[in-house]
Write a protein that holds these residues in place. Structure first.
Motif, short mmCIF file in Angstrom:
data_model
loop_
_atom_site.label_atom_id
_atom_site.label_comp_id
_atom_site.label_asym_id
_atom_site.label_seq_id
_atom_site.Cartn_x
_atom_site.Cartn_y
_atom_site.Cartn_z
N SER A 138 78.50 -67.65 -18.28
CA SER A 138 78.84 -68.21 -19.63
C SER A 138 78.85 -66.82 -20.52
N TYR A 139 79.79 -67.25 -21.57
CA TYR A 139 79.49 -65.90 -22.16
C TYR A 139 79.02 -66.50 -23.70
N ARG A 140 78.95 -65.90 -24.83
CA ARG A 140 78.42 -66.19 -25.69
C ARG A 140 79.52 -65.74 -26.87
N VAL A 141 80.08 -66.24 -27.35
CA VAL A 141 81.12 -65.46 -28.26
C VAL A 141 80.87 -65.84 -29.85
N GLU A 142 80.85 -64.26 -30.62
CA GLU A 142 80.32 -64.08 -31.75
C GLU A 142 81.78 -64.17 -33.21
N VAL A 143 81.80 -64.63 -34.27
CA VAL A 143 82.59 -64.22 -35.37
C VAL A 143 81.70 -63.57 -36.85
N LYS A 144 82.08 -62.91 -37.27
CA LYS A 144 81.40 -62.81 -38.48
C LYS A 144 82.78 -63.68 -39.61
N SER A 145 81.57 -64.37 -40.28
CA SER A 145 81.65 -65.11 -40.75
C SER A 145 81.86 -64.66 -42.74
N PRO A 146 82.99 -65.09 -43.36
CA PRO A 146 83.60 -64.34 -44.39
C PRO A 146 82.64 -63.81 -44.94
N ASP A 147 81.42 -64.14 -45.11
CA ASP A 147 79.80 -64.52 -46.46
C ASP A 147 79.42 -63.07 -45.84
N GLY A 148 79.55 -62.86 -44.01
CA GLY A 148 79.10 -61.79 -43.61
C GLY A 148 78.11 -62.15 -42.26
N SER A 149 77.32 -63.35 -42.65
CA SER A 149 77.04 -63.86 -41.43
C SER A 149 77.67 -64.10 -39.98
N TRP A 150 77.08 -64.37 -39.20
CA TRP A 150 77.60 -64.48 -37.91
C TRP A 150 77.56 -65.99 -36.75
N SER A 151 78.63 -66.46 -36.34
CA SER A 151 78.33 -67.48 -35.84
C SER A 151 79.15 -67.50 -34.18
N GLU A 152 78.43 -68.60 -33.71
CA GLU A 152 78.31 -68.51 -32.15
C GLU A 152 78.46 -69.95 -31.35
N ARG A 153 79.47 -69.41 -30.83
CA ARG A 153 79.82 -71.09 -29.61
C ARG A 153 79.42 -69.87 -28.22
N LYS A 154 78.97 -71.02 -27.22
CA LYS A 154 78.97 -71.03 -26.01
C LYS A 154 79.84 -71.32 -25.12
N LEU A 155 80.13 -70.68 -23.82
CA LEU A 155 81.65 -71.05 -23.41
C LEU A 155 81.36 -70.49 -21.98
N THR A 156 81.90 -70.74 -21.13
CA THR A 156 81.64 -71.33 -19.67
C THR A 156 83.01 -70.86 -19.23
N PHE A 157 82.90 -69.92 -18.38
CA PHE A 157 84.81 -69.53 -18.17
C PHE A 157 84.93 -69.76 -16.39
N ARG A 158 85.91 -71.07 -16.34
CA ARG A 158 86.09 -71.22 -14.87
C ARG A 158 87.38 -70.50 -14.48
N LEU A 159 88.09 -69.98 -13.14
CA LEU A 159 89.00 -69.53 -13.24
C LEU A 159 89.36 -70.46 -12.80
N ARG A 160 90.78 -70.97 -13.13
CA ARG A 160 91.85 -71.76 -11.76
C ARG A 160 91.90 -72.32 -10.40
N GLN A 161 91.81 -73.05 -10.05
CA GLN A 161 90.98 -73.40 -8.47
C GLN A 161 92.53 -72.56 -7.37
N ALA A 162 92.38 -71.94 -6.69
CA ALA A 162 93.23 -71.08 -6.22
C ALA A 162 93.50 -71.06 -4.13
N ALA A 163 94.29 -72.08 -4.40
CA ALA A 163 94.42 -71.75 -2.91
C ALA A 163 93.94 -70.91 -2.08
N VAL A 164 93.35 -71.46 -0.36
CA VAL A 164 93.22 -70.82 0.19
C VAL A 164 93.93 -70.39 1.47
N PRO A 165 94.55 -69.27 1.09
CA PRO A 165 95.44 -68.67 2.38
C PRO A 165 95.39 -69.15 3.73
N THR A 166 96.45 -68.91 4.39
CA THR A 166 96.85 -69.32 6.09
C THR A 166 97.38 -68.20 6.60
#
Length: 333
Positions: A70-98
């Protein structure tokens, strides 16, 4: 949460899974003080850079993001306060090599120079000597079996595995001191480590094991006079087939033979038998009656490195005659 925060997204890339992209609301400048990314509940933000391009602001982490974290992304608003959103990074499914091997089934002359490993996915490079082991029948490892040269196909899926020529060529110091890599009349085991990963980071997961049998040493040039040609019938698109008296280099066979009629090369596709003893040409258009010729590149080699121009090893006291033919004629009826 600010409405524009819903535009956050994580950009998953197999090459660099380290980006967080924000649809810019217009007030963010391209500097780290306006946007920051945290891993989990950590207090310190990740190291990285912030770049504004058009309507997007892109944060690129110094290290790849971790799949499932999980990652938390924060961005500064025009009024100087911080807003955040939590995201989960999912890697694209990759094939198992043979992995597979050619030629197969693998029976090589004792003085063979190379064979090929074919992977279903592009593989990590620079590690092949750590991922490949050749063993004798008693389980002992053949040390120094392979040349350190690492030759991959452009797509990263085929590795040319060179058996050390210093050991495979008669009279060379390594050959005299350590002997041939392959022992005539014996079976050997080639093991490919389960830990070998694709460029997407996915490992084979299971050790691949191949049996490599060694026959008599081969010091003769390939001879087209001993090849058998099966000619298709006119009006069909059946393949023109050549059966060789010995396995030839599988990679070279893909381009070493050209089919011509009236002096012009005709269009078509090429296929080969897995044992490298047969070659097929499928025409783009149905065969018309008349003569044709298969032109052979004289550099075409057998598995021991002998080509139509001469053998890999030259014995001045008992020279081997080079092949006289450079083309094979056929007639479509």
């Amino acid at each position: 949460m600010k409405r524009w925060l819903t535009a956050f997204c994580l950009v998953a890339s197999l090459a660099c899974a380290a980006e967080v992209r924000l649809k810019d609301p217009g007030h963010i400048e391209a500097r780290g003080s306006d946007m920051r990314v945290f891993r989990g509940d950590e207090i310190e933000p990740l190291f990285g850079s912030v770049v504004k391009t058009g309507d997007n602001v892109l944060f690129t982490a110094a290290l790849p993001l971790v799949a499932g974290e999980s990652y938390r992304v924060e961005v500064k608003s025009p009024d100087g306060s911080w807003s955040e959103r939590k995201l989960t990074f999912r890697l694209r499914q990759a094939a198992v090599p043979t992995v597979s091997i050619s030629p197969a089934p693998t029976v090589l002359p004792a003085n063979a120079l190379k064979l090929y490993l074919h992977f279903s996915e592009p593989m990590e490079q620079g590690v092949f000597l750590e991922r490949i082991t050749l063993q004798r029948e008693d389980g002992s490892v053949v040390n120094g079996a392979f040349r350190e040269t690492e030759l991959w196909s452009p797509d990263g899926k085929r590795l040319t595995l060179w058996l050390h020529p210093g050991r495979q060529k008669t009279g060379v110091n390594l050959n005299t001191d350590e002997g041939l890599v392959l022992q005539e009349g014996r079976k050997h085991t080639l093991k490919i480590a389960a830990s070998w990963r694709s460029t997407a980071g996915v490992a084979l997961g299971k050790e691949a094991v191949f049996t490599v049998a060694a026959g008599a040493a081969d010091h003769s040039c390939p001879d087209p006079q001993r090849w058998q040609v099966r000619v298709p019938k006119a009006g069909t698109s059946d393949p023109l087939k050549i059966t060789f008296d010995e396995p030839l280099d599988p990679a070279m066979l893909a381009t070493a033979l050209k089919v011509k009629r009236g002096g012009t090369e005709i269009a078509g596709t090429v296929a080969m038998g897995v044992d490298a003893r047969s070659w097929y040409f499928i025409p783009a258009e149905a065969w018309a009656p008349g003569p044709g010729v298969i032109v052979i590149d004289p550099l075409l080699e057998d598995l021991a490195g002998n080509n139509l121009n001469g053998p890999f090893e030259v014995d001045r006291e008992a020279p081997v005659k080079a092949a006289g033919m450079r083309e094979v004629k056929f007639e479509i009826r």
